[in-house]
Design a protein around this motif. Structure first.
Motif, short mmCIF file in Angstrom:
data_model
loop_
_atom_site.label_atom_id
_atom_site.label_comp_id
_atom_site.label_asym_id
_atom_site.label_seq_id
_atom_site.Cartn_x
_atom_site.Cartn_y
_atom_site.Cartn_z
N CYS A 30 0.82 -1.31 -0.29
CA CYS A 30 -0.13 0.43 0.33
C CYS A 30 0.68 1.28 -0.08
O CYS A 30 0.32 2.04 -0.72
CB CYS A 30 -0.92 0.12 0.95
N LEU A 31 1.88 1.23 0.75
CA LEU A 31 2.94 2.05 0.41
C LEU A 31 3.75 2.24 -0.90
O LEU A 31 4.48 1.29 -0.62
CB LEU A 31 3.36 2.02 1.73
N HIS A 32 3.98 3.48 -1.41
CA HIS A 32 4.46 2.88 -2.57
C HIS A 32 5.59 3.10 -2.85
O HIS A 32 6.59 3.45 -3.97
CB HIS A 32 3.86 3.46 -3.92
N GLN A 33 6.03 4.65 -2.18
CA GLN A 33 6.96 5.85 -2.15
C GLN A 33 7.36 6.44 -0.94
O GLN A 33 5.56 6.88 -0.28
CB GLN A 33 6.87 6.67 -3.45
N TYR A 41 0.39 6.46 0.05
CA TYR A 41 0.30 5.54 0.82
C TYR A 41 -1.03 5.34 -1.10
O TYR A 41 -1.73 6.70 -0.71
CB TYR A 41 -0.81 5.29 1.37
N ALA A 42 -1.15 4.00 -1.83
CA ALA A 42 -2.18 4.03 -1.97
C ALA A 42 -3.77 3.99 -1.95
O ALA A 42 -4.82 4.35 -2.47
CB ALA A 42 -1.93 2.65 -3.48
N LYS A 43 -3.39 3.11 -0.78
CA LYS A 43 -4.91 2.90 0.28
C LYS A 43 -3.74 2.51 1.56
O LYS A 43 -3.42 2.26 2.43
CB LYS A 43 -5.17 1.59 0.16
N GLN A 44 -4.99 3.01 2.19
CA GLN A 44 -4.69 2.72 4.12
C GLN A 44 -5.94 2.77 4.35
O GLN A 44 -6.73 3.50 5.06
CB GLN A 44 -4.42 4.54 4.39
N LEU A 45 -5.85 1.45 5.99
CA LEU A 45 -7.11 1.48 6.51
C LEU A 45 -7.38 2.09 8.14
O LEU A 45 -5.56 1.80 8.43
CB LEU A 45 -6.90 -0.10 6.82
N ILE A 46 -7.61 3.10 8.38
CA ILE A 46 -7.82 4.14 9.26
C ILE A 46 -7.25 3.23 10.56
O ILE A 46 -6.29 3.83 11.44
CB ILE A 46 -8.33 4.98 9.52
N LEU A 47 -7.95 2.27 11.14
CA LEU A 47 -7.74 1.54 12.76
C LEU A 47 -6.60 0.17 12.17
O LEU A 47 -6.26 0.42 13.28
CB LEU A 47 -9.78 1.11 13.05
N LYS A 48 -6.94 -0.48 10.98
CA LYS A 48 -5.71 -1.69 11.19
C LYS A 48 -4.80 -1.37 11.15
O LYS A 48 -3.52 -1.81 11.52
CB LYS A 48 -6.66 -2.32 9.68
N LYS A 49 -3.89 0.02 10.07
CA LYS A 49 -2.44 0.07 10.19
C LYS A 49 -1.75 1.77 10.04
O LYS A 49 -1.13 1.56 10.62
CB LYS A 49 -2.30 0.18 8.22
N ALA A 50 -3.09 2.21 10.12
CA ALA A 50 -2.71 3.71 9.61
C ALA A 50 -1.78 4.08 11.25
O ALA A 50 -0.77 4.57 10.27
CB ALA A 50 -3.66 4.98 10.29
#
Length: 267
Positions: A173-176, A196-205
């Motif tokens: 999800c992190l690309h650069q 990030y292309a995508k981020q889940l605010i509870l699971k990973k942020a």
């Protein structure tokens, strides 16, 4: 979908809580931009322990990775000894690969491995100077006097390995990551930006923000600068509602908000 800009001064916990509050209320957001400026010199002052403890307990009860586990995928803070040369960190990281794989089923690797060994297999357990080590490139490039921002980048996404038609992949999800020196010759400090292309605010942020900050502290020390700002640009931020039900999210929000630290209820 909504756009949201989340500024915060010196406190990662507050920045994450602002983002959580917004997405819990409005849902999917594109883009979400996080900025933590005026970062304290001592990393122990970066977070609010009460907020982190409550959230870590919540993640544990949901069977999710801890904040520290997620942060370590970006920078393994406990493996770094500032008194030793950087290569010791790289060797340690490769050496514990079997342990990392045992708790991280992702067969494509993880972020720090791509930073220090972009061209390696996730099965490699011995570090070599022949690997594409982007962290070393950034440090050596800056120290040589080349400070252009386009040279101070770390790539994660690898089209050869990551372009896929799979409906579910989850990595990367992190690309650069971009590194910025502020002021003449970094006089005003170092900033770091993750895309990030995508981020889940509870699971990973929360862990993502902490990992980026840890990387920022590391790079700033190696480049003899102060770490002053972390930015995170997320193309799409959301909540995995199949894991985190609304009732649970609302309880988490109320529990943290009741701390009334920094007047949380006003943000």
């Amino acid at each position: 979908m909504r756009y949201k800009y989340v500024p915060s001064s010196g406190n990662l916990s507050i920045a994450w809580f602002k983002a959580f509050k917004h997405i819990n209320k409005y849902g999917r957001t594109s883009p979400l931009i996080i900025r933590i400026k005026d970062i304290p010199k001592d990393i122990s002052n970066l977070e609010d322990s009460s907020v982190r403890d409550i959230f870590d307990d919540f993640l544990n009860r949901k069977g999710q990775s801890s904040i520290n586990t997620v942060a370590n995928t970006i920078f393994p803070w406990s493996l770094w000894n500032p008194k030793k040369e950087r290569k010791v960190l790289y060797k340690r990281h490769f050496r514990i690969t079997p342990s990392i794989k045992s708790c991280n089923p992702n067969k494509f690797g993880h972020y720090f491995r791509r930073m220090i060994g972009f061209n390696t297999s996730y099965n490699d357990t011995k570090y070599s100077d022949d690997f594409i080590n982007q962290i070393e490139h950034v440090i050596d490039t800056y120290r040589s006097g080349t400070h252009r921002h386009s040279a101070l980048q770390i790539g994660i996404f690898d089209p050869d390995r990551d372009h896929s038609k799979s409906r579910q992949k989850g990595f990367p999800c992190l690309h650069q990551i971009a590194i910025n020196s502020h002021g003449p010759n970094g006089k005003d400090g170092l900033g770091i930006t993750g895309f990030y292309a995508k981020q889940l605010i509870l699971k990973k942020a929360y862990g993502n923000y902490l990992g980026l900050c840890r990387l920022g502290y590391f790079l700033a020390r190696e480049l003899n600068m102060d770490f002053v700002q972390m930015n995170c640009v997320i193309s799409e931020a959301d909540i995995n509602k199949s894991i985190f039900k609304k009732n649970d999210r609302d309880k988490l929000y109320k529990r943290i908000n009741s701390l009334d630290i920094y007047n949380l209820h006003t943000i």
